[in-house]
Scaffold this motif. Structure first.
Motif, PDB file in Angstrom:
ATOM      1  N   LEU A  81      25.968  42.789  27.739  1.00  0.00           N
ATOM      2  CA  LEU A  81      25.197  43.647  28.255  1.00  0.00           C
ATOM      3  C   LEU A  81      23.948  42.880  28.304  1.00  0.00           C
ATOM      4  O   LEU A  81      23.053  42.779  29.496  1.00  0.00           O
ATOM      5  CB  LEU A  81      24.753  44.847  27.479  1.00  0.00           C
ATOM      6  N   LYS A 102      21.814  41.577  31.777  1.00  0.00           N
ATOM      7  CA  LYS A 102      20.334  41.756  31.931  1.00  0.00           C
ATOM      8  C   LYS A 102      19.471  40.670  32.077  1.00  0.00           C
ATOM      9  O   LYS A 102      18.793  40.621  33.032  1.00  0.00           O
ATOM     10  CB  LYS A 102      19.742  42.633  30.787  1.00  0.00           C
ATOM     11  N   GLU A 139      26.586  50.419  29.856  1.00  0.00           N
ATOM     12  CA  GLU A 139      25.520  51.170  29.054  1.00  0.00           C
ATOM     13  C   GLU A 139      26.149  52.445  28.651  1.00  0.00           C
ATOM     14  O   GLU A 139      25.901  53.119  27.668  1.00  0.00           O
ATOM     15  CB  GLU A 139      24.022  51.198  29.810  1.00  0.00           C
ATOM     16  N   MET A 147      27.655  52.152  25.496  1.00  0.00           N
ATOM     17  CA  MET A 147      26.821  51.888  24.134  1.00  0.00           C
ATOM     18  C   MET A 147      26.288  53.247  23.392  1.00  0.00           C
ATOM     19  O   MET A 147      26.394  54.113  24.196  1.00  0.00           O
ATOM     20  CB  MET A 147      25.542  51.093  24.661  1.00  0.00           C
ATOM     21  N   GLN A 153      20.399  55.008  23.031  1.00  0.00           N
ATOM     22  CA  GLN A 153      19.373  54.232  22.502  1.00  0.00           C
ATOM     23  C   GLN A 153      18.289  55.159  21.561  1.00  0.00           C
ATOM     24  O   GLN A 153      18.097  56.215  21.902  1.00  0.00           O
ATOM     25  CB  GLN A 153      18.763  53.705  23.743  1.00  0.00           C
ATOM     26  N   ASP A 192      17.199  47.412  21.511  1.00  0.00           N
ATOM     27  CA  ASP A 192      17.180  46.126  21.922  1.00  0.00           C
ATOM     28  C   ASP A 192      16.261  45.074  20.839  1.00  0.00           C
ATOM     29  O   ASP A 192      15.188  45.548  20.423  1.00  0.00           O
ATOM     30  CB  ASP A 192      16.652  45.770  23.257  1.00  0.00           C
TER      31      ASP A 192
END
Length: 148
Positions: free
Chosen positions: A58, A62, A88, A91, A94, A135
């Motif tokens: 990922l 990006k 995503e 994942m 977040q 992140d």
């Protein structure tokens, strides 16, 4: 259901529905996981290891997306945008800014850190807690903000 099982299931669906772009991305991610397994000398990766590979894939996309956007290559940027959106979906959810800030403050307190010189110690304690959920750049910025 493990991450690899989800990828296999979605790959079959993409094949049946003739979704070439999705199929290509899923195959690339699976290949990256398989390569990681070879490096580690194992057939199967744990979910944690698979998540690490997924996060790396990922991040690469990006970074490439930013490069293509700045170079004015909208055609390539659009393709990467759809790849990023697909990856995503695999994942974990977040962390919100508030949740992340709470983890950062808690870890700074646990590590008794008071200055930027202890940033490495704090970062190495935080990253396993937020693996795949935040992140590293966001984490770094928050740690820097609270240690200065």
């Amino acid at each position: 259901m493990s991450l690899l099982e989800r990828l296999n299931q979605d790959m079959k669906i993409a094949m049946k529905n003739k979704e070439r772009d999705n199929l290509s991305v899923i195959r690339m991610v699976k290949a990256a996981m398989q390569n990681e397994g070879y490096k580690l000398g194992r057939q199967e990766l744990s979910d944690d290891e698979a998540l690490t590979v997924l996060a790396r894939e990922l991040k690469q996309r990006k970074d490439s997306y930013k490069e293509f956007k700045s170079a004015g290559r909208e055609d390539l940027a659009e393709k990467l945008e759809s790849e990023i959106a697909l990856i995503e979906t695999y994942m974990p959810q977040q962390l919100t800014e508030e949740e992340l800030e709470s983890v950062v403050l808690e870890t700074i307190k646990e590590e008794s850190a008071t200055s930027k010189a202890e940033m490495g110690k704090v970062m190495s304690a935080i990253m396993p807690k937020v693996k795949g959920k935040a992140d590293g750049g966001r984490v770094n910025a928050l740690v820097l903000k609270h240690l200065s």
